[in-house]
Design a protein around this motif. Structure first.
Motif, PDB file in Angstrom:
ATOM      1  N   ILE A 145       0.836  -1.202   0.000  1.00 63.20           N
ATOM      2  CA  ILE A 145       0.000   0.000   0.000  1.00 63.20           C
ATOM      3  C   ILE A 145       0.872   1.255   0.000  1.00 63.20           C
ATOM      4  O   ILE A 145       2.068   1.196   0.271  1.00 63.20           O
ATOM      5  N   GLY A 146       0.234   2.354  -0.319  1.00 63.95           N
ATOM      6  CA  GLY A 146       0.963   3.614  -0.389  1.00 63.95           C
ATOM      7  C   GLY A 146       0.173   4.602  -1.223  1.00 63.95           C
ATOM      8  O   GLY A 146      -0.714   4.206  -1.991  1.00 63.95           O
ATOM      9  N   ALA A 147       0.526   5.873  -1.096  1.00 63.66           N
ATOM     10  CA  ALA A 147      -0.214   6.905  -1.833  1.00 63.66           C
ATOM     11  C   ALA A 147       0.057   6.789  -3.333  1.00 63.66           C
ATOM     12  O   ALA A 147       0.943   6.033  -3.746  1.00 63.66           O
ATOM     13  N   ILE A 162      -0.264  -7.982  -3.469  1.00 68.02           N
ATOM     14  CA  ILE A 162      -1.414  -7.201  -3.956  1.00 68.02           C
ATOM     15  C   ILE A 162      -1.171  -5.723  -3.691  1.00 68.02           C
ATOM     16  O   ILE A 162      -1.121  -5.298  -2.529  1.00 68.02           O
ATOM     17  N   ALA A 163      -1.016  -4.951  -4.752  1.00 75.16           N
ATOM     18  CA  ALA A 163      -0.911  -3.494  -4.590  1.00 75.16           C
ATOM     19  C   ALA A 163      -2.334  -2.949  -4.572  1.00 75.16           C
ATOM     20  O   ALA A 163      -3.115  -3.234  -5.477  1.00 75.16           O
ATOM     21  N   THR A 164      -2.657  -2.198  -3.540  1.00 75.34           N
ATOM     22  CA  THR A 164      -4.054  -1.751  -3.439  1.00 75.34           C
ATOM     23  C   THR A 164      -4.214  -0.474  -2.616  1.00 75.34           C
ATOM     24  O   THR A 164      -3.382  -0.165  -1.753  1.00 75.34           O
ATOM     25  N   ASP A 209      -2.311  -5.694  -9.407  1.00 78.78           N
ATOM     26  CA  ASP A 209      -2.248  -4.245  -9.295  1.00 78.78           C
ATOM     27  C   ASP A 209      -3.682  -3.726  -9.173  1.00 78.78           C
ATOM     28  O   ASP A 209      -4.444  -3.771 -10.143  1.00 78.78           O
ATOM     29  N   GLU A 210      -4.048  -3.277  -8.006  1.00 79.78           N
ATOM     30  CA  GLU A 210      -5.387  -2.726  -7.744  1.00 79.78           C
ATOM     31  C   GLU A 210      -6.505  -3.657  -8.232  1.00 79.78           C
ATOM     32  O   GLU A 210      -7.277  -3.291  -9.114  1.00 79.78           O
ATOM     33  N   PRO A 211      -6.612  -4.848  -7.682  1.00 78.83           N
ATOM     34  CA  PRO A 211      -7.592  -5.792  -8.239  1.00 78.83           C
ATOM     35  C   PRO A 211      -9.045  -5.387  -8.046  1.00 78.83           C
ATOM     36  O   PRO A 211      -9.915  -5.880  -8.758  1.00 78.83           O
TER      37      PRO A 211
END
Lengths: 261, 250
Positions: free
Chosen positions: A45-47, A198-200, A171-173
């Motif tokens: 996670i992150g901005a 998972i990047a979200t 990526d942002e599922p």
């Protein structure tokens, strides 16, 4: 006192001192070190602009960094190992439209297995299984561009599942999904027994699915800890332009439950 | 239980769709060579070729919509070139518009070029309308075309797919903000749209290429459908060769 058996197998994924600068000079990654073990499910996670997508693209060589190492299952990413690493790392893109480019859903799902050089019978078997797994068996003849956003996301996931990857990178599922399809996606990801990164921005998804959370800020990993520790700390999250998951804010109707361990 | 086959991307409606794609490409090359070899002073022969193309289309009338979608844009591209050619030739004056003169020679050459190009494009459009793009790419590969060339064709086709939805998105975004009728500067908008369209579709095409690479694409096209030459395909090809040869040497 009993101790857990020592796992001598190499980690599923290891990033060492990874730097990446785009041609326009934007430094997206500044020395990322990350190790993910087999079977782990990790939320990144992150901005916006923190380097999440750039980091994910390093994992199967879509972007190559001249500095640092990417090691997947003991195999270091290089030109000669690229094919094998792409077989091991399944990448689900943020925009499903990028991932669906064939005339029919079945052909899209078959694209990966065909490029693995599998025999036709095996390819067809994998296509059927993947479509069944995501609940799109009836959609095999449909034109991908005419599916709904939720169906597209599931189809995009099926295209990767058909390759039977050992690591699933998403990526942002849930970025464009309605509540129903979001729930389906979460349940589906929970049922897939492979290593997942998972990047979200959906912190509720991270809370529900991922026992471990990594926070990225300006291309650096600034926090790497358990979800229960990081996602329940409002002050810490605010520091990284993030918020508590809705479930922890008391806004959701369902009672607060512990994250999956 | 009868299981629905995965290997048919669309239900074929016409005999052209059933034909092996490699044979269709061979037939297309043959067609183009014959049409191009017609001399300038023989418009009747081009007319016969046009009639035979029309007949083929009539026999595959279900493809008409797809055919027109692929063929008509080529008419729009060829027409300005031919109009330009009308005024370039010297010879007996046919019509004069102020300083511009259309000569008999110019008229003959422009008409010949226009008809030849349209007939060739009709062949391409019919071949394209009756096969999926993946089939055509695999067929080109199967016929021994070099891999980089096939890849270029493949990416061109993908680019076309990418271009259309991007154009829709951009037009929708423009229309949503366009209140009332055209403003004096409205002509600038389509020009800006084309620039933005190029950039957006380029970006999208790069993403698609990334998605293909992520799933192991190595420049070689592989397809779910495996075609085999059947007796009926060869028969149809022989028939096509015979008819077009008769027209050419009639």
């Amino acid at each position: 006192m009993s101790t857990a058996p020592i796992d001598h197998s190499p980690p599923a994924l290891r990033l060492e001192e990874l730097y990446f600068t785009y041609p326009d000079g934007v430094q997206a990654l500044r020395g990322v070190d990350l190790t993910i073990h087999k079977g782990e499910r990790v939320a990144l996670i992150g901005a916006n602009g923190s380097g999440k997508s750039t980091l994910l693209k390093q994992l199967n060589g879509l972007l190559r960094s001249p500095h640092g190492r990417v090691v997947v299952g003991g195999l270091e990413l290089s030109t000669s190992s690229l094919t094998e690493i792409r077989r091991q790392v399944g990448f689900v893109f943020q925009d499903a439209n990028d991932q669906l480019f064939c005339p029919t859903v079945a052909e899209d799902v078959a694209f990966g297995p065909l490029h693995l050089g599998l025999p036709m019978r095996e390819v067809l078997q994998r296509v059927r299984c993947a479509l069944e797994q995501v609940g799109l068996s009836e959609f095999s003849h449909r034109v991908p561009q005419r599916l709904s956003a939720g169906e597209k996301s599931l189809a995009a996931l099926a295209t990767v599942l058909a390759c039977q990857p050992e690591i699933l990178v998403l990526d942002e599922p849930t970025a464009t999904l309605d509540p129903y399809h979001r729930r389906r996606m979460i349940d589906l990801l929970r049922s897939i027994p492979v290593t997942q990164l998972i990047a979200t921005h959906d912190l509720d998804l991270a809370w529900e699915l991922c026992p471990r959370v990594v926070i990225l800020r300006q291309g650096r990993i600034v926090q790497d800890n358990s979800a229960s520790l990081l996602l329940s700390n409002a002050e810490l999250l605010k520091q990284y332009q993030l918020e508590l998951p809705l479930q922890l804010q008391g806004l959701a109707s369902s009672p607060i439950s512990d994250p999956v361990t | 239980m009868h299981e629905k086959p995965l290997t048919i991307s669309f239900p074929p409606h016409s005999f052209l769709e059933y034909m092996e794609p490699r044979l269709k490409i061979v037939a297309l090359l043959w067609w183009v060579i014959l049409v191009v070899s017609v001399s300038t002073g023989d418009p009747h022969q081009l007319g016969y070729f046009g009639l035979s193309a029309g007949l083929l289309l009539l026999l595959n009338h279900r493809l008409l919509g797809k055919f027109l979608m692929r063929w008509l844009p080529s008419v729009l591209m060829i027409l300005p070139l031919c109009i330009f050619l009308l005024f370039l030739q010297q010879g007996r004056t046919l019509v004069q518009f102020g300083p511009f003169t259309i000569t008999e020679q110019g008229w003959t050459i422009a008409l010949h070029l226009f008809s030849t190009a349209l007939l060739c494009m009709a062949g391409v459009a019919l071949c394209w309308a009756s096969s999926s793009e993946a089939d055509l790419l695999c067929a080109l590969q199967g016929l021994g075309m070099p891999r980089p060339l096939v890849a270029v064709f493949g990416f061109m086709l993908r680019y076309l797919h990418v271009l259309r939805p991007e154009l829709h998105r951009l037009s929708d975004a423009r229309l949503a903000r366009q209140i009332g009728h055209h403003t004096p500067g409205a002509l600038r908008i389509p020009a800006q749209l084309i620039g933005a369209l190029f950039l957006r579709s380029h970006q999208r095409a790069e993403h698609v290429a990334e998605a293909m690479a992520a799933r192991g694409h190595d420049g070689q096209w592989r397809n779910l459908i495996h075609y085999h030459w059947h007796g009926r395909d060869l028969l149809a090809l022989l028939l096509f060769f015979s008819i077009t040869l008769i027209i050419r040497w009639i």
